[in-house]
Structures are given as C-alpha cells and as structure tokens.
Design a protein around this motif. Structure first.
Motif, mmCIF file in Angstrom:
data_model
loop_
_atom_site.group_PDB
_atom_site.id
_atom_site.type_symbol
_atom_site.label_atom_id
_atom_site.label_comp_id
_atom_site.label_asym_id
_atom_site.label_seq_id
_atom_site.Cartn_x
_atom_site.Cartn_y
_atom_site.Cartn_z
ATOM 1 N N CYS A 380 -20.165 -5.462 18.021
ATOM 2 C CA CYS A 380 -20.838 -6.454 17.171
ATOM 3 C C CYS A 380 -22.246 -6.615 17.723
ATOM 4 O O CYS A 380 -22.490 -6.309 18.898
ATOM 5 N N ASN A 381 -23.180 -7.059 16.870
ATOM 6 C CA ASN A 381 -24.525 -7.218 17.426
ATOM 7 C C ASN A 381 -24.615 -8.492 18.260
ATOM 8 O O ASN A 381 -23.741 -9.361 18.179
ATOM 9 N N LEU A 382 -25.656 -8.582 19.040
ATOM 10 C CA LEU A 382 -25.758 -9.647 20.026
ATOM 11 C C LEU A 382 -25.746 -11.023 19.378
ATOM 12 O O LEU A 382 -25.084 -11.940 19.865
ATOM 13 N N TRP A 383 -26.483 -11.188 18.288
ATOM 14 C CA TRP A 383 -26.540 -12.521 17.692
ATOM 15 C C TRP A 383 -25.240 -12.889 16.987
ATOM 16 O O TRP A 383 -24.885 -14.058 16.924
ATOM 17 N N GLU A 384 -24.497 -11.912 16.480
ATOM 18 C CA GLU A 384 -23.172 -12.206 15.934
ATOM 19 C C GLU A 384 -22.271 -12.780 17.029
ATOM 20 O O GLU A 384 -21.450 -13.672 16.769
ATOM 21 N N TYR A 385 -22.442 -12.292 18.242
ATOM 22 C CA TYR A 385 -21.656 -12.802 19.364
ATOM 23 C C TYR A 385 -22.066 -14.232 19.696
ATOM 24 O O TYR A 385 -21.205 -15.091 19.961
ATOM 25 N N VAL A 386 -23.366 -14.528 19.676
ATOM 26 C CA VAL A 386 -23.838 -15.900 19.921
ATOM 27 C C VAL A 386 -23.255 -16.845 18.882
ATOM 28 O O VAL A 386 -22.736 -17.925 19.219
ATOM 29 N N ILE A 387 -23.334 -16.469 17.612
ATOM 30 C CA ILE A 387 -22.817 -17.328 16.536
ATOM 31 C C ILE A 387 -21.310 -17.512 16.679
ATOM 32 O O ILE A 387 -20.780 -18.615 16.472
ATOM 33 N N LYS A 388 -20.608 -16.437 17.034
ATOM 34 C CA LYS A 388 -19.154 -16.547 17.239
ATOM 35 C C LYS A 388 -18.834 -17.617 18.276
ATOM 36 O O LYS A 388 -17.955 -18.479 18.056
ATOM 37 N N LEU A 389 -19.520 -17.590 19.422
ATOM 38 C CA LEU A 389 -19.274 -18.589 20.463
ATOM 39 C C LEU A 389 -19.621 -19.991 19.986
ATOM 40 O O LEU A 389 -18.881 -20.956 20.248
ATOM 41 N N ARG A 390 -20.750 -20.125 19.285
ATOM 42 C CA ARG A 390 -21.161 -21.440 18.788
ATOM 43 C C ARG A 390 -20.157 -21.991 17.778
ATOM 44 O O ARG A 390 -19.806 -23.184 17.810
ATOM 45 N N MET A 391 -19.700 -21.141 16.880
ATOM 46 C CA MET A 391 -18.783 -21.609 15.841
ATOM 47 C C MET A 391 -17.404 -21.938 16.426
ATOM 48 O O MET A 391 -16.774 -22.936 16.035
#
Length: 437
Positions: A380-391
């Motif tokens: 997954c791309n890096l920002w998808e990973y950030v959003i996953k953690l935030r959500m």
C-alpha cells in the motif's frame, strides 16, 4: 468532466470561486474545497484531481509547499496560484513548479475563468503513439544539427579530469557565449527505452525528448541540455549563490521534481518510458564530471528495481560500487528503510502536518524512493498507511470513549472536525456520529 480543488483559508473565497465555476459552463464534474494545505493533500490522495487553484499564504503550509507535495503525489496535476501579494519570489517559484498562472486578488472573474478554461483545454489524456501520430511528429520536428564543437565541449566537460573543467568552461564562454553558471551544479541524465522503435525514428524521439527538457526548464532554471555519445539526454543544472540560498531545504525536492517532471512529460507526449538518474548538488565546476558519473550510475539501479524509473544518487549507501552489491544486501537495505519509515509513522501518525517529505528526511532518502519502496514492500502507499492508522484509532476512540468529535479529530492529526468527518465517511462509508449511534 474535470475535478477542481480550491484551496484557501478564507471560506468565502472558496465559496465564491466554487459558485463562479459551477455557473461557468465549463466541463467541471466535481469541485472540492480545502481550508489549508493538509486538507488539500488528503483530497489529492483520495480523488482524481485535474486542477488545483491555491492561495499562497495559508499558515502552516503555504501554496508553494503544497505544490511541492502535489507534484510528488501526482505530477500531472495542473496548478493555478492566487495571492493577495504580488511577490516576485513566490511568483517565480510557482512558475518553476509548473503553475499555469499567478493571479492577484481581488480576482477578475473573466480573467480567472479564461485561465481555468485554457488549462482544462490543454489537459491531455494519454493515448498510444500510432503511425498517424508518428507522421505528425516527423512533420512537426525539424531536425536541427547542433553545433558539433559546442556539443563536443559540453560532453568533454561531463567526462574531463577535474583540473580541465574550468578550462573547458572558459572555452565554452569565449567561443560560443555559453556560460555554465554556478558555482553550484547538478546533473540529470535520461535514457529513452527505445525497444521496438524503428531505427529511422530513434533520432526523432531523442530530439523530441531534448525539446521536452528545454521547454520544461525554459527560462526558470539555469541549464544546458544536450545528448551524450551513448544516447543519454544530459541536463546540466546550475545555481548562483543567491539562487542556491533561496532553494534552502527544498534543493533535493527541486531536483526530484525536475526528474519526475521530465519522466512524466516524456511518457505523456512520447508515450514512452525513460530511466532518469539524478546527481547530488556540489559546489565548483571541477565536480561536474563527478556529478555526471553520479547521474549515470544512479540509472543503473533500474537493474535492481525494474518497475522503478527515477533514481537519486544520494539514496544509496554503497553508491560508488553497485556492481559488487549482492541481492541480499539490496533487500536488507530496502527492508531497513521501510521498517524505519513504518516505525516513524506508527509513532507520529497523529501529528498534524506530517508529510511524505518529513518521513523521507527522517530516513535520509528522497520522497520518490521511499514512496516506491514502501508500496513495494507494504503493498500500500505510504499515505494509505497513515490514513489506515488514523481511521482505526478514531474508530476505537468513538467506540470505547466519550471523546467529542473535535477531540478525536485533534488526537489523530486533523485540524478540522468537518474534514475529519469527510475522510472518516469516505473510509468507512458511515459518519462518526452515525457510528457512535
């Protein structure tokens, strides 16, 4: 139908421009509005944005920084900059980053709509190059032979002994009026992947790529573009003392921006991949041959990363001797970079304003290379990973605590509760309040 993203920290400006665009008769399908650069980046990562209209001065992230980030995420996105201040430095930097216009507030409605219309009309959809398109290229490009002596001297400069560089630069200046500039230099090289192209057309594609490089850099960058004897497009970039200081912490970002833009425009207009190598920046002309070698060697990393095409020399730990590196060493180095990035994100995903650049700087690699490695190894791309953690964290807080929406938004890194709710609903298909109920 096009998607336009309006970015301004004054809601009335966004509302007014949105209403103006909706009643313009232009082929606009979606208009998104963001109150700051971070919100804009979220939309850019999640939506197929064609055009960004952004203010320059917006608090923590100004319009120039937004353009830098946007070009890393989606280099094909077009930009129009608006500002209440006619600042030459901002305008120059915006144009260097590819802005199509720099408009001063208060905006003239007709001028604004004409600018938007012209940008949308020039947005091209990729299509294969067939025989008809090849015929047009042959008709449109008049092959001009470069001055052989000038061409030879520029190539000698790329491959000379250190002590000869100043002498060759002086000869270029006296014989051809060519000032290489400086004292800071970098080199970018690009090799077209011409497999399958008829021999009679290879020179045409190379000449077209040279024109693309010259048009891309234009008058905004001090540069010289030419071909080396091994058919690599070579760009020598130079900065004066003042220009170098003005670039400040964005020097590597600027180099990467040029490299990515060159790759993208070659692919966009010639429908062809290329391998791009980017050197570091060094002071004094004596280092130009070393920079040329760096850019050439950077391209060799494509042998290890076949699905990646843009390489910055400074990303690699054993850069001077890639031939002796084993596959296990490659994998180990890549894993370390990804694991360090993942750890940093795990610890900082709730930080407001976190960006790909910040994570890359922490890992001492370029954003382009980190983005590639992260997606390759994490799927997954890096920002998808950030959003996953935030959500996931915001969902946990909604289900297990009595925290208010604005408190949760603040905890997971969002400035605006409204923006947090939009991202949450897009991710889960349900709003935070609906989930709470």
């Amino acid at each position: 139908m096009y998607t336009i993203l309006l970015v301004d920290d004054e809601p009335l400006i966004c509302k007014g421009l949105s209403n103006l665009l909706r009643t313009s008769g232009l082929a606009i399908g979606t208009i998104l509005t963001a109150g700051n650069g971070q919100e804009a980046l979220d939309y850019l990562r999640l939506e197929d944005v064609d055009l960004i209209v952004t203010d320059i001065q917006m608090g923590t992230m100004n319009g120039i920084e937004l353009m830098h980030q946007a070009k890393i995420i989606k280099p094909w996105v077009e930009t129009i900059v608006i500002s209440a201040h006619e600042t030459f430095q901002y305008a120059q930097m915006a144009m260097r980053l590819g802005a199509k216009d720099y408009l001063i507030k208060p905006l003239n409605n007709e001028h604004f709509l004409n600018t938007v219309r012209n940008v949308l009309l020039k947005i091209e959809r990729p299509a294969p190059v067939g025989e008809e398109e090849m015929s047009l290229m042959r008709a449109n490009f008049q092959m001009e032979q470069p001055d052989e002596d000038r061409h030879r001297l520029l190539n000698r400069l790329m491959n000379c002994e250190d002590r000869e560089a100043e002498t060759i630069a002086s000869e270029l200046r006296s014989r051809f009026g060519v000032d290489i500039g400086g004292p800071y230099f970098a080199v970018i090289r690009a090799r077209l992947l011409l497999d399958g192209v008829a021999d009679k057309d290879k020179g045409l594609f190379e000449y077209a790529a040279l024109n693309i490089a010259s048009e891309l850099l234009g008058q905004d960058w001090s540069h010289h573009a030419f071909y080396s004897p091994n058919h690599e497009l070579c760009v020598l970039l130079a900065w004066s003392e003042r220009a170098y200081e003005e670039t400040n912490a964005n020097r590597i970002e600027q180099l990467e921006f040029i490299g990515r833009s060159l790759f993208f425009n070659i692919e966009r207009y010639l429908r062809m991949k290329s391998i791009v190598g980017i050197s570091q920046i060094l002071r004094e002309a004596t280092f130009i041959p070393m920079l040329s070698l760096q850019a050439h060697r950077a391209m060799k990393w494509n042998a290890e990363h076949r699905d990646h095409y843009i390489f910055y020399y400074g990303d690699y730990k054993w850069a001077m001797n890639a031939e002796t590196s084993s596959e296990d060493e490659w994998v180990a180095q890549s894993n370390v970079i990804v694991e360090q990035a993942k750890r940093y994100i795990d610890e900082n995903y709730g930080k407001k304003g976190i960006t790909l650049n910040e994570v890359a700087q922490h890992n001492h690699v370029s954003p382009n290379y980190l983005s590639y490695l992260f997606k390759k190894y994490m799927q997954c791309n890096l920002w998808e990973y950030v959003i996953k953690l935030r959500m996931e964290e915001s969902r946990r807080l909604l289900m297990t605590t009595d925290m208010r929406r604005y408190e949760i938004a603040d905890r997971v890194g969002y400035e605006s509760p409204e923006h947090f709710s939009k991202i949450f609903k897009k991710y889960y298909g349900i709003s935070p309040s609906e989930l709470k109920k």
